[in-house]
Design a protein around this motif. Structure first.
Motif, PDB file in Angstrom:
ATOM      1  N   GLN A  89      40.045  42.884  42.703  1.00 56.26           N
ATOM      2  CA  GLN A  89      40.458  43.803  41.635  1.00 56.26           C
ATOM      3  C   GLN A  89      40.208  45.255  42.022  1.00 56.26           C
ATOM      4  O   GLN A  89      41.034  46.127  41.763  1.00 56.26           O
ATOM      5  N   ILE A  90      39.053  45.529  42.644  1.00 56.93           N
ATOM      6  CA  ILE A  90      38.739  46.900  43.077  1.00 56.93           C
ATOM      7  C   ILE A  90      39.745  47.346  44.141  1.00 56.93           C
ATOM      8  O   ILE A  90      40.257  48.476  44.098  1.00 56.93           O
ATOM      9  N   ASN A  92      42.761  46.232  44.565  1.00 61.45           N
ATOM     10  CA  ASN A  92      44.055  46.393  43.916  1.00 61.45           C
ATOM     11  C   ASN A  92      44.109  47.713  43.154  1.00 61.45           C
ATOM     12  O   ASN A  92      45.092  48.452  43.242  1.00 61.45           O
ATOM     13  N   HIS A  93      43.076  48.030  42.420  1.00 63.34           N
ATOM     14  CA  HIS A  93      43.026  49.266  41.622  1.00 63.34           C
ATOM     15  C   HIS A  93      43.027  50.506  42.522  1.00 63.34           C
ATOM     16  O   HIS A  93      43.626  51.525  42.178  1.00 63.34           O
ATOM     17  N   SER A  94      42.370  50.417  43.668  1.00 61.98           N
ATOM     18  CA  SER A  94      42.297  51.548  44.597  1.00 61.98           C
ATOM     19  C   SER A  94      43.569  51.712  45.422  1.00 61.98           C
ATOM     20  O   SER A  94      43.732  52.725  46.108  1.00 61.98           O
ATOM     21  N   GLY A  95      44.440  50.736  45.403  1.00 65.55           N
ATOM     22  CA  GLY A  95      45.694  50.827  46.129  1.00 65.55           C
ATOM     23  C   GLY A  95      45.642  50.222  47.520  1.00 65.55           C
ATOM     24  O   GLY A  95      46.612  50.325  48.268  1.00 65.55           O
ATOM     25  N   TYR A  96      44.534  49.614  47.899  1.00 63.07           N
ATOM     26  CA  TYR A  96      44.447  48.994  49.230  1.00 63.07           C
ATOM     27  C   TYR A  96      45.264  47.712  49.305  1.00 63.07           C
ATOM     28  O   TYR A  96      45.788  47.365  50.352  1.00 63.07           O
ATOM     29  N   GLN A  98      48.258  45.307  47.254  1.00 59.93           N
ATOM     30  CA  GLN A  98      49.266  45.219  46.215  1.00 59.93           C
ATOM     31  C   GLN A  98      49.461  43.730  45.908  1.00 59.93           C
ATOM     32  O   GLN A  98      49.871  42.965  46.783  1.00 59.93           O
ATOM     33  N   TRP A 101      51.560  39.673  40.883  1.00 59.25           N
ATOM     34  CA  TRP A 101      50.950  38.767  39.911  1.00 59.25           C
ATOM     35  C   TRP A 101      51.935  37.721  39.406  1.00 59.25           C
ATOM     36  O   TRP A 101      51.538  36.607  39.064  1.00 59.25           O
TER      37      TRP A 101
END
Length: 159
Positions: A89-90, A92-96, A98, A101
């Motif tokens: 999740q971290i 994904n949120h940081s953009g590392y 994609q 879902w």
């Protein structure tokens, strides 16, 4: 005195005359079962061999050990799965990373359907195994030991 050559000749003659006994391991295993050495030749229920206090103590100690191990392994597994999900999740949120879902949801639903089909096919085999093992008969014959195990298991989970 005999020379070395004479002694070798005697050894060869003796080794040819030696008789070896053939041991049938399957028959030996049937006659010398490990539980017979531990519990004696009587293979009846444990209730016939030990006092009630001893049975409760044995069941409680083994149950506590099993519960404690179950608790520790469960915590480690939950930490690993939760930590992995948190890192995902971290990332994904940081953009590392994609994450698609919709594709994940589609694959999970596909896996659920596959597991349901396999579970329906495996259920008769499991029921047959339970009937063969007769676990319920063991519990009924050794109710004191079994109840001590259950109590110890819950205490192991709580500790």
């Amino acid at each position: 005195m005999a020379t070395a050559e004479q002694r070798e000749g005697q050894d060869d003659a003796e080794s040819e005359d030696e008789v070896y006994e053939v041991v049938d391991l399957t028959e030996y295993a049937r006659r010398h079962q490990w539980w017979s050495r531990v519990f004696g030749n009587n293979s009846g229920p444990i209730a016939e061999k030990y006092s009630v206090a001893t049975q409760i103590m044995m069941g409680g100690v083994t149950g506590w050990c099993a519960g404690y191990v179950f608790q520790r392994v469960g915590k480690i597994a939950a930490t690993a799965v939760g930590g992995g999900f948190l890192l995902l999740q971290i990332a994904n949120h940081s953009g590392y990373v994609q994450v698609d879902w919709k594709k994940v949801e589609k694959d999970v639903n596909k896996a659920k359907k596959h597991l349901k089909k396999k579970a329906n096919k495996a259920a008769p085999e499991i029921n047959t195994f339970i009937e063969e093992v007769k676990a319920t008969d063991f519990i009924k014959r050794n109710i004191v030991l079994s109840s001590g195990f259950v109590g110890g298991f819950f205490l192991g989970l709580a500790s």
